[in-house]
Design an enzyme around this catalytic site. Structure first.
Site, mmCIF file in Angstrom:
data_model
loop_
_atom_site.group_PDB
_atom_site.id
_atom_site.type_symbol
_atom_site.label_atom_id
_atom_site.label_comp_id
_atom_site.label_asym_id
_atom_site.label_seq_id
_atom_site.Cartn_x
_atom_site.Cartn_y
_atom_site.Cartn_z
ATOM 1 N N GLY A 1 0.175 -1.389 -0.370
ATOM 2 C CA GLY A 1 -0.144 -0.219 -0.271
ATOM 3 C C GLY A 1 0.817 1.618 -0.774
ATOM 4 N N GLY A 2 0.123 2.064 -0.281
ATOM 5 C CA GLY A 2 1.311 3.646 -0.249
ATOM 6 C C GLY A 2 1.115 4.227 1.506
ATOM 7 N N ALA A 3 1.503 5.361 1.509
ATOM 8 C CA ALA A 3 1.946 6.038 2.833
ATOM 9 C C ALA A 3 1.039 6.921 3.340
ATOM 10 C CB ALA A 3 3.198 7.054 2.892
ATOM 11 N N ARG A 4 0.794 5.443 4.697
ATOM 12 C CA ARG A 4 -0.655 6.521 5.181
ATOM 13 C C ARG A 4 -1.984 5.122 4.769
ATOM 14 N NH1 ARG A 4 1.508 6.316 9.702
ATOM 15 N NH2 ARG A 4 2.649 8.240 9.910
ATOM 16 N N GLU B 1 14.413 -5.211 17.030
ATOM 17 C CA GLU B 1 14.380 -4.210 15.906
ATOM 18 C C GLU B 1 15.647 -4.674 15.300
ATOM 19 O OE1 GLU B 1 15.432 -1.005 18.568
ATOM 20 O OE2 GLU B 1 13.111 -1.449 19.696
ATOM 21 N N HIS C 1 3.738 3.935 17.005
ATOM 22 C CA HIS C 1 3.634 2.295 16.847
ATOM 23 C C HIS C 1 3.756 1.721 17.798
ATOM 24 C CE1 HIS C 1 3.489 2.829 12.261
ATOM 25 N NE2 HIS C 1 4.282 4.018 12.552
ATOM 26 N N LYS D 1 -1.902 -0.050 5.434
ATOM 27 C CA LYS D 1 -1.412 -1.180 5.525
ATOM 28 C C LYS D 1 -1.197 -1.540 6.699
ATOM 29 C CE LYS D 1 2.856 0.938 3.538
ATOM 30 N NZ LYS D 1 2.372 1.928 3.708
ATOM 31 N N SER D 2 -0.256 -1.211 7.277
ATOM 32 C CA SER D 2 0.188 -1.565 8.244
ATOM 33 C C SER D 2 -1.063 -2.139 9.766
ATOM 34 C CB SER D 2 1.088 -0.972 9.690
ATOM 35 O OG SER D 2 2.560 -0.444 8.731
#
Length: 184
Positions: A17-20, A70, A58, A23-24
């Site tokens: 997906g695109g930014a914002r 991480e 997040h 998708k996350s």
């Protein structure tokens, strides 16, 4: 409220997906809905105050029920290490991982191929988030164009390697490959 993820997570899934785009959030729901142990592989690095704030936001929004690892570079090794029975892994995101590989002088093609090879044989739940960056303006700089091209190649390689691919726009998922039913 965005559409439910509605799947039984048993195999790798790519979420584009695109930014914002949402998708996350969609990818996190896939993991949460699986009822498996939640492993979050974060590829971001803190490079400035704004990025530190994003990472903190997040972490807070995910809550304490996630085991966070991480890892900005050694993604395949991390996926192998964290693949435990009863766990589902979320990688957020391949775009930042690719940025890290490029900026560290790593071999982008070799590392992308190694990731695709791992995913092709993975038999455990992994959800990978990646930006679809080639739908906008042509980047002005050679580095920007090289990144856009490398991201497009990476997304194609990963999409070919996994059984399920979803595209998210405006918080709504569209399954491009595979189904929303069993096996996703």
């Amino acid at each position: 409220m965005p559409q439910s993820s509605s799947c039984n997570l048993t195999a790798p899934v790519l979420v584009l997906g695109g930014a914002r785009s949402g998708k996350s959030n969609f990818a996190e729901r896939l993991i949460v809905d699986s009822a498996l142990r939640r492993v979050y592989v974060a590829t971001a690095t803190i490079s400035d105050d704004e990025m530190a704030e994003r990472i903190a936001h997040h972490r807070h929004s995910r809550g304490p029920n996630w085991h966070t690892v991480e890892e900005p570079l050694a993604l395949v090794e991390t996926l192998k290490r964290e693949a435990q029975p009863g766990s589902a892994i979320l990688v957020d995101c391949l775009t930042l991982w690719l940025t890290n590989v490029m900026l560290s002088g790593g071999d982008v093609d070799a590392q992308s191929a190694a990731l695709a090879d791992h995913l092709r044989t993975a038999r455990h739940p992994i959800v990978l988030v990646s930006n679809e960056v080639g739908m906008g303006l042509v980047p002005e700089t050679p580095l920007g164009r090289a990144f856009r091209d490398a991201q497009g190649r990476l997304n194609q390689m990963v999409a070919a390697a996994v059984p399920h691919v979803a595209f998210v726009a405006a918080g709504l998922p569209l399954w491009l490959k595979g189904r929303t039913g069993a096996g996703a």
